[in-house]
Design an enzyme around this catalytic site. Structure first.
Site, PDB file in Angstrom:
ATOM      1  N   LYS A  13      33.336 -13.597  48.160  1.00 40.58           N
ATOM      2  CA  LYS A  13      35.042 -13.631  49.119  1.00 40.58           C
ATOM      3  C   LYS A  13      34.078 -13.636  50.299  1.00 40.58           C
ATOM      4  O   LYS A  13      34.288 -14.003  51.509  1.00 40.58           O
ATOM      5  CB  LYS A  13      36.105 -13.339  48.803  1.00 40.58           C
ATOM      6  CG  LYS A  13      35.958 -13.831  47.343  1.00 40.58           C
ATOM      7  CD  LYS A  13      37.928 -13.002  47.036  1.00 40.58           C
ATOM      8  CE  LYS A  13      37.242 -11.822  46.498  1.00 40.58           C
ATOM      9  NZ  LYS A  13      36.686 -10.296  46.113  1.00 40.58           N
ATOM     10  N   ARG A  88      47.127 -11.621  46.151  1.00 44.33           N
ATOM     11  CA  ARG A  88      46.139 -11.425  44.325  1.00 44.33           C
ATOM     12  C   ARG A  88      46.903 -11.412  43.583  1.00 44.33           C
ATOM     13  O   ARG A  88      46.624 -10.780  42.637  1.00 44.33           O
ATOM     14  CB  ARG A  88      45.892  -9.983  44.939  1.00 44.33           C
ATOM     15  CG  ARG A  88      44.474  -9.666  46.053  1.00 44.33           C
ATOM     16  CD  ARG A  88      43.526  -9.399  45.522  1.00 44.33           C
ATOM     17  NE  ARG A  88      42.399  -8.456  45.430  1.00 44.33           N
ATOM     18  CZ  ARG A  88      41.700  -8.123  46.180  1.00 44.33           C
ATOM     19  NH1 ARG A  88      41.145  -8.458  46.923  1.00 44.33           N
ATOM     20  NH2 ARG A  88      40.838  -7.240  46.043  1.00 44.33           N
ATOM     21  N   ARG A 127      25.357  -3.434  45.882  1.00 47.58           N
ATOM     22  CA  ARG A 127      25.754  -4.283  47.396  1.00 47.58           C
ATOM     23  C   ARG A 127      25.591  -2.779  48.205  1.00 47.58           C
ATOM     24  O   ARG A 127      25.840  -1.815  47.682  1.00 47.58           O
ATOM     25  CB  ARG A 127      27.355  -4.113  47.121  1.00 47.58           C
ATOM     26  CG  ARG A 127      27.870  -4.451  48.394  1.00 47.58           C
ATOM     27  CD  ARG A 127      29.191  -5.378  48.368  1.00 47.58           C
ATOM     28  NE  ARG A 127      30.316  -4.904  47.777  1.00 47.58           N
ATOM     29  CZ  ARG A 127      31.610  -5.666  47.064  1.00 47.58           C
ATOM     30  NH1 ARG A 127      31.860  -5.905  47.718  1.00 47.58           N
ATOM     31  NH2 ARG A 127      32.089  -4.641  46.887  1.00 47.58           N
ATOM     32  N   ARG A 160      30.046   1.242  48.743  1.00 46.11           N
ATOM     33  CA  ARG A 160      31.222   1.585  48.541  1.00 46.11           C
ATOM     34  C   ARG A 160      31.483   2.067  47.409  1.00 46.11           C
ATOM     35  O   ARG A 160      30.990   2.063  46.426  1.00 46.11           O
ATOM     36  CB  ARG A 160      32.115   0.134  48.060  1.00 46.11           C
ATOM     37  CG  ARG A 160      32.345  -0.404  49.538  1.00 46.11           C
ATOM     38  CD  ARG A 160      32.596  -1.786  50.021  1.00 46.11           C
ATOM     39  NE  ARG A 160      34.151  -2.129  48.736  1.00 46.11           N
ATOM     40  CZ  ARG A 160      34.278  -3.125  49.071  1.00 46.11           C
ATOM     41  NH1 ARG A 160      33.833  -4.360  49.704  1.00 46.11           N
ATOM     42  NH2 ARG A 160      35.553  -3.359  47.703  1.00 46.11           N
ATOM     43  N   ARG A 171      38.915  -2.320  38.981  1.00 45.43           N
ATOM     44  CA  ARG A 171      39.208  -3.508  39.175  1.00 45.43           C
ATOM     45  C   ARG A 171      39.176  -5.171  39.057  1.00 45.43           C
ATOM     46  O   ARG A 171      39.488  -5.384  38.816  1.00 45.43           O
ATOM     47  CB  ARG A 171      38.139  -3.836  40.857  1.00 45.43           C
ATOM     48  CG  ARG A 171      38.528  -2.318  41.661  1.00 45.43           C
ATOM     49  CD  ARG A 171      36.970  -2.374  42.766  1.00 45.43           C
ATOM     50  NE  ARG A 171      36.413  -3.026  43.851  1.00 45.43           N
ATOM     51  CZ  ARG A 171      35.079  -3.892  44.238  1.00 45.43           C
ATOM     52  NH1 ARG A 171      34.871  -2.685  43.659  1.00 45.43           N
ATOM     53  NH2 ARG A 171      34.924  -4.548  44.769  1.00 45.43           N
TER      54      ARG A 171
HETATM   55  P1  AP5 Z   1      30.592 -10.120  48.663  1.00 48.25           P
HETATM   56  O1  AP5 Z   1      30.970 -11.103  49.479  1.00 48.25           O
HETATM   57  O2  AP5 Z   1      30.846  -8.484  48.678  1.00 48.25           O
HETATM   58  O3  AP5 Z   1      31.774 -10.024  47.197  1.00 48.25           O
HETATM   59  P2  AP5 Z   1      33.245 -10.184  47.575  1.00 48.25           P
HETATM   60  O4  AP5 Z   1      34.480 -11.366  46.557  1.00 48.25           O
HETATM   61  O5  AP5 Z   1      34.041  -9.531  48.952  1.00 48.25           O
HETATM   62  O6  AP5 Z   1      33.193  -8.379  46.854  1.00 48.25           O
HETATM   63  P3  AP5 Z   1      34.700  -7.275  47.181  1.00 48.25           P
HETATM   64  O7  AP5 Z   1      34.057  -6.276  46.602  1.00 48.25           O
HETATM   65  O8  AP5 Z   1      34.791  -7.397  48.714  1.00 48.25           O
HETATM   66  O9  AP5 Z   1      35.944  -7.832  46.422  1.00 48.25           O
HETATM   67  P4  AP5 Z   1      37.279  -7.405  45.664  1.00 48.25           P
HETATM   68  O10 AP5 Z   1      38.540  -8.408  46.361  1.00 48.25           O
HETATM   69  O11 AP5 Z   1      37.225  -6.206  44.992  1.00 48.25           O
HETATM   70  O12 AP5 Z   1      37.194  -5.874  47.191  1.00 48.25           O
HETATM   71  P5  AP5 Z   1      38.503  -5.731  48.477  1.00 48.25           P
HETATM   72  O13 AP5 Z   1      37.175  -5.803  50.063  1.00 48.25           O
HETATM   73  O14 AP5 Z   1      39.010  -7.359  48.192  1.00 48.25           O
HETATM   74  O15 AP5 Z   1      29.803  -9.928  47.620  1.00 48.25           O
HETATM   75  C1  AP5 Z   1      29.029  -9.035  46.426  1.00 48.25           C
HETATM   76  C2  AP5 Z   1      27.490  -9.245  46.540  1.00 48.25           C
HETATM   77  O16 AP5 Z   1      27.103 -10.469  45.939  1.00 48.25           O
HETATM   78  C3  AP5 Z   1      27.431  -8.550  47.637  1.00 48.25           C
HETATM   79  O17 AP5 Z   1      25.951  -7.106  47.958  1.00 48.25           O
HETATM   80  C4  AP5 Z   1      26.499  -9.698  48.202  1.00 48.25           C
HETATM   81  O18 AP5 Z   1      25.508  -9.614  49.623  1.00 48.25           O
HETATM   82  C5  AP5 Z   1      26.444 -10.222  46.984  1.00 48.25           C
HETATM   83  N1  AP5 Z   1      26.729 -12.400  47.154  1.00 48.25           N
HETATM   84  C6  AP5 Z   1      27.197 -12.382  47.522  1.00 48.25           C
HETATM   85  N2  AP5 Z   1      27.504 -14.009  47.696  1.00 48.25           N
HETATM   86  C7  AP5 Z   1      25.808 -14.233  46.988  1.00 48.25           C
HETATM   87  C8  AP5 Z   1      25.779 -15.246  46.474  1.00 48.25           C
HETATM   88  N3  AP5 Z   1      25.762 -16.413  46.483  1.00 48.25           N
HETATM   89  N4  AP5 Z   1      24.016 -14.969  45.761  1.00 48.25           N
HETATM   90  C9  AP5 Z   1      24.249 -14.328  45.638  1.00 48.25           C
HETATM   91  N5  AP5 Z   1      24.644 -12.579  45.982  1.00 48.25           N
HETATM   92  C10 AP5 Z   1      25.888 -12.844  46.625  1.00 48.25           C
HETATM   93  O19 AP5 Z   1      39.592  -4.818  48.321  1.00 48.25           O
HETATM   94  C11 AP5 Z   1      39.372  -3.671  47.852  1.00 48.25           C
HETATM   95  C12 AP5 Z   1      40.520  -2.862  47.141  1.00 48.25           C
HETATM   96  O20 AP5 Z   1      41.574  -3.209  48.458  1.00 48.25           O
HETATM   97  C13 AP5 Z   1      40.965  -3.545  45.803  1.00 48.25           C
HETATM   98  O21 AP5 Z   1      40.293  -3.119  44.973  1.00 48.25           O
HETATM   99  C14 AP5 Z   1      42.585  -2.883  46.435  1.00 48.25           C
HETATM  100  O22 AP5 Z   1      42.660  -1.542  45.722  1.00 48.25           O
HETATM  101  C15 AP5 Z   1      42.576  -3.226  47.615  1.00 48.25           C
HETATM  102  N6  AP5 Z   1      43.387  -4.769  48.004  1.00 48.25           N
HETATM  103  C16 AP5 Z   1      42.886  -5.126  48.764  1.00 48.25           C
HETATM  104  N7  AP5 Z   1      43.497  -6.533  48.764  1.00 48.25           N
HETATM  105  C17 AP5 Z   1      44.106  -6.395  48.572  1.00 48.25           C
HETATM  106  C18 AP5 Z   1      45.401  -7.116  48.416  1.00 48.25           C
HETATM  107  N8  AP5 Z   1      46.311  -8.435  48.336  1.00 48.25           N
HETATM  108  N9  AP5 Z   1      46.621  -6.440  47.536  1.00 48.25           N
HETATM  109  C19 AP5 Z   1      46.580  -4.976  46.806  1.00 48.25           C
HETATM  110  N10 AP5 Z   1      45.550  -4.320  47.268  1.00 48.25           N
HETATM  111  C20 AP5 Z   1      44.162  -4.884  48.022  1.00 48.25           C
END
Ligand code: AP5
Length: 221
Positions: A13, A88, A127, A160, A171
């Site tokens: 994402k 979410r 990552r 991270r 998660r």
């Molecule tokens: P990346 O692009 O970082 O993936 P992502 O989907 O953004 O993963 P996240 O772990 O950031 O998502 P998340 O939803 O768990 O965390 P968030 O920060 O939102 O890619 C991942 C890896 O894959 C990278 O190394 C990249 O290079 C590689 N990659 C990408 N595309 C690729 C491809 N096509 N091919 C190969 N490799 C690839 O949330 C963190 C925390 O915040 C949550 O746990 C929660 O506590 C809180 N939070 C955030 N939003 C909310 C909400 N709306 N409500 C409540 N709590 C929330």
């Protein structure tokens, strides 16, 4: 234009939201980045949410919705917004609809990045993240040119803390229990597009850009 990016942790994402928002001139709003910045800067919000992030649990809806409302009202909306990591939960999706309705707007497109679990886990394990400019790196073609150093700003890359295997499991559990129903919510509204997230970053980005442009063209017909 309001676009929601849905998908499990590690589905890409953040990677896609950065590319597509830059290409289409949309605002990129990531709730994960906002929460991590608040934790880093030790703001009252950061103190409140740190334990949730450390445990891999979702932050309560009331806190998250208030933060997003505030961020949307503060930012110039440019041509539109890509929401990365929000909504979410069903409650967040309903609160977002209500907030947009107040200004005569709505979600135009929800993209679901479909990636199988074994790939997600491998991606999160390899990552690397730049705490300075938020750039994200992975394995293979997504690796930084120099190990441990950000290509963009020269910052030192870190992993991270919520990418530890036990927190990744938590998660993913949260995702399956609370976020998967949001995919159905948008499907029923007729705005969902599924994209195979297990292709190259470039190919995934092309599919998303095409879907956004198609939606824009339909809106102007
Ligand atoms: P990346 O692009 O970082 O993936 P992502 O989907 O953004 O993963 P996240 O772990 O950031 O998502 P998340 O939803 O768990 O965390 P968030 O920060 O939102 O890619 C991942 C890896 O894959 C990278 O190394 C990249 O290079 C590689 N990659 C990408 N595309 C690729 C491809 N096509 N091919 C190969 N490799 C690839 O949330 C963190 C925390 O915040 C949550 O746990 C929660 O506590 C809180 N939070 C955030 N939003 C909310 C909400 N709306 N409500 C409540 N709590 C929330």
């Amino acid at each position: 234009m309001f676009v929601v990016l849905l998908g499990a942790p590690g589905s890409g994402k953040g990677t896609q939201a950065k590319i597509v928002s830059a290409e289409l001139g949309l605002l990129h709003l990531s709730t994960g980045d906002l929460f991590r910045a608040a934790v880093r800067e030790r703001t009252p919000l950061g103190m409140l949410v740190q334990d949730y992030l450390d445990r891999g649990e979702l932050v309560p809806d009331s806190v998250t919705v208030a933060m997003v409302r505030e961020a949307l009202s503060r930012q110039g909306l440019m041509r539109g917004v890509i929401l990365d990591g929000f909504p979410r939960t069903l409650a967040q999706a309903q609160a977002l609809d209500a907030a947009l309705e107040e200004t005569g707007k709505r979600i135009d497109l929800a993209i679901y990045l479909d990636v199988k679990d074994s790939v997600l886990i491998a991606r999160l394990d390899s990552r690397w993240h730049c705490p300075n400019c938020n750039a994200v790196y992975g394995a293979g073609e997504n690796a930084p040119l120099k190990r441990g150093t950000c290509d963009r700003c020269g910052g030192q890359l870190t992993q991270r803390s919520d990418d530890r295997p036990d927190v990744v499991r938590a998660r993913l559990d949260e995702y399956f229990r609370k976020t998967v129903p949001v995919i159905e919510y948008y499907r029923q509204r007729g705005v969902l597009r599924e994209v195979n997230g297990d292709q190259s970053v470039k190919d995934v980005a092309s599919e998303i850009v095409a879907a956004v442009e198609e939606t824009l063209a339909q809106a102007h017909r």
